[in-house]
Design a protein around this motif. Structure first.
Motif, PDB file in Angstrom:
ATOM      1  N   PHE A 175       0.941  -1.062  -0.120  1.00 47.09           N
ATOM      2  CA  PHE A 175      -0.141   0.070   0.081  1.00 47.09           C
ATOM      3  C   PHE A 175       0.823   1.263   0.116  1.00 47.09           C
ATOM      4  CE2 PHE A 175      -2.593   3.481   1.928  1.00 47.09           C
ATOM      5  CZ  PHE A 175      -3.731   2.868   1.028  1.00 47.09           C
ATOM      6  N   GLY A 176       1.882   1.164   0.918  1.00 51.03           N
ATOM      7  CA  GLY A 176       2.806   2.370   0.844  1.00 51.03           C
ATOM      8  C   GLY A 176       3.396   2.547  -0.427  1.00 51.03           C
ATOM      9  N   LEU A 177       3.906   1.609  -1.007  1.00 54.12           N
ATOM     10  CA  LEU A 177       4.278   1.766  -2.602  1.00 54.12           C
ATOM     11  C   LEU A 177       3.314   2.291  -3.517  1.00 54.12           C
ATOM     12  CD1 LEU A 177       6.467  -1.029  -4.098  1.00 54.12           C
ATOM     13  CD2 LEU A 177       4.771   0.403  -5.647  1.00 54.12           C
ATOM     14  N   CYS A 178       2.200   1.572  -3.428  1.00 57.02           N
ATOM     15  CA  CYS A 178       1.315   1.956  -4.591  1.00 57.02           C
ATOM     16  C   CYS A 178       0.539   3.618  -4.361  1.00 57.02           C
ATOM     17  CB  CYS A 178       0.209   0.981  -4.747  1.00 57.02           C
ATOM     18  SG  CYS A 178       0.659  -0.537  -5.331  1.00 57.02           S
ATOM     19  N   MET A 179       0.397   4.009  -3.089  1.00 55.43           N
ATOM     20  CA  MET A 179      -0.117   5.268  -2.803  1.00 55.43           C
ATOM     21  C   MET A 179       0.648   6.388  -3.351  1.00 55.43           C
ATOM     22  SD  MET A 179       0.110   6.215   1.114  1.00 55.43           S
ATOM     23  CE  MET A 179       1.801   6.817   1.812  1.00 55.43           C
TER      24      MET A 179
END
Length: 391
Positions: free
Chosen positions: A137-141
């Motif tokens: 999630f941290g990557l994709c946000m």
């Protein structure tokens, strides 16, 4: 504005005409309110209908959602942006604003959770799915330029990429919910709630102490120690307003502010209506509580009604502004849409996004929120590299 600007430019050899820019301000403000009037009436009508036909709780939650969306949009209170600016410019202002939000909301939420048995904390199990989901999630946000709340309010503002990401987020959240039990089978420990273990006083003291430590670390790394006078006002008033609205959400709904569950429910309803999904054959959606929400109208789901409110609140702010959008290439669109799907999928595995896991988790004493943050931040470091490469 072009007419006013051109009229203030003197012809050659003539004295400059007095500027007329100041008188134009009331006209601009009046025009903004005129554009907002139809939406204001629509929100009022929906509020009245909910109050009359559904319940006072759902009507009030709609207004809470509108307040959340208007605050997010007006203050540009972006969790994704705050993290990105911290890493790329060593400017901790946005993250300090988020820490202020967490501290204020914890001080409001923990007494509510402690004293009212009908309220619940945003608890999530300590699981393999949490570790994987938070990192992804941290990557994709960073790639999709928005977390759960960011996607909602930017879609409400009319940002094209976020408008396209929103349905992919919904789809990903649904698929994640369908496969969640398989992920939990890989390994999971029970959820840990600090309020339940240490009481309100102990949980609040531990949470505030943890936030102080994080603030000190950020100040040392960035070279800018915490100083409330140096934090832009939009981060401060945004943190205060979000804390109040989120606490109201907890008190009225009996559960903390969340976003992801509503998305998954929208996807499940759509898939069931299309006949491509049998909820009775799935461990998650056959659970009595989830099955009941799937049978009911979306207007009875507390997360869905606040999500609708957030969109409406952001749209209300957008109605008074002129929006600009950057054009994207086909490759950028494709990467953004894939990132949107993974945002939904990973947030379901991690039991929340920046709102459900970090804000609501930490502020109501869930240990899983403290686990989520460093893993999501590690993912952000990778996501920023992807963002620089393609965007």
């Amino acid at each position: 504005m072009n007419t006013l600007a051109s009229s203030s430019i003197a012809a050659p050899g003539e004295p400059a005409a007095p500027s007329r820019a100041t008188p134009a301000v009331p006209a601009v403000a009046s025009s903004a309110w005129q554009r907002r009037l139809p939406l204001s009436l629509a929100i009022a009508a929906l509020f009245g209908w909910l109050l009359w036909s559904v319940s006072a709780r759902q009507a009030l939650l709609l207004l809470v959602g509108v307040g959340l969306g208007a605050t997010l949009a007006a203050a540009r209170f972006g969790f994704t942006t705050g993290w990105r600016v911290l890493v790329e410019k060593r400017d901790p202002s946005g993250v300090y604003g988020q820490i202020v939000l967490l501290g204020l909301l914890a001080a409001l939420s923990m007494p509510i959770v402690s004293h009212y048995a009908e309220t619940t904390a945003a608890l999530g199990p300590l699981s393999v799915s949490l570790l994987v989901g938070a990192f992804v999630f941290g990557l994709c946000m960073q790639v999709a330029d928005g977390c759960g709340s960011g996607t909602l309010y930017k879609a409400g503002l009319g940002v094209p990429l976020n408008m396209a990401v929103l349905p992919m987020f919904v789809l990903g959240s649904f698929v994640g919910s369908v496969q969640l039990n398989d992920w939990l089978a890989l390994g999971a420990l029970p959820a840990v709630g600090l309020v339940q273990r240490w009481g309100m006083g102990g949980a609040l003291a531990a949470t505030l102490a943890g936030l102080v430590v994080v603030t000190w670390i950020i100040g040392r790394w960035s070279g800018q120690p915490f100083n409330v006078r140096r934090i832009p006002r939009r981060w401060l008033w945004g943190a205060l307003a979000l804390a109040v609205f989120a606490a109201l959400n907890l008190f009225i709904a009996g559960q903390p502010w969340g976003i992801v569950y509503g998305f998954g429910l929208w996807g499940a309803k759509a898939a069931t209506a299309l006949g491509v999904f049998d909820p009775t054959a799935n461990a998650f959606w056959s659970d009595p509580g989830h099955a009941e929400r799937l049978r009911e109208t979306l207007l009875l789901d507390v997360t869905s009604i606040t999500n609708i409110g957030i969109l409406a609140g952001a749209l209300w702010v957008a109605a008074g502004r002129q929006q600009t959008a950057k054009s994207l290439s086909g490759t950028q669109w494709l990467i953004g849409l894939v990132a949107g799907f993974l945002l939904g999928y990973s947030s379901r595995l991690a039991f929340g996004c920046n709102v459900g896991a970090m804000v609501s988790g930490i502020s109501t004493g869930s240990v899983h929120g403290w686990v989520w943050v460093p893993l999501a931040f590690a993912g952000t470091l990778v996501g920023l590299r992807v963002r620089r490469r393609f965007f």
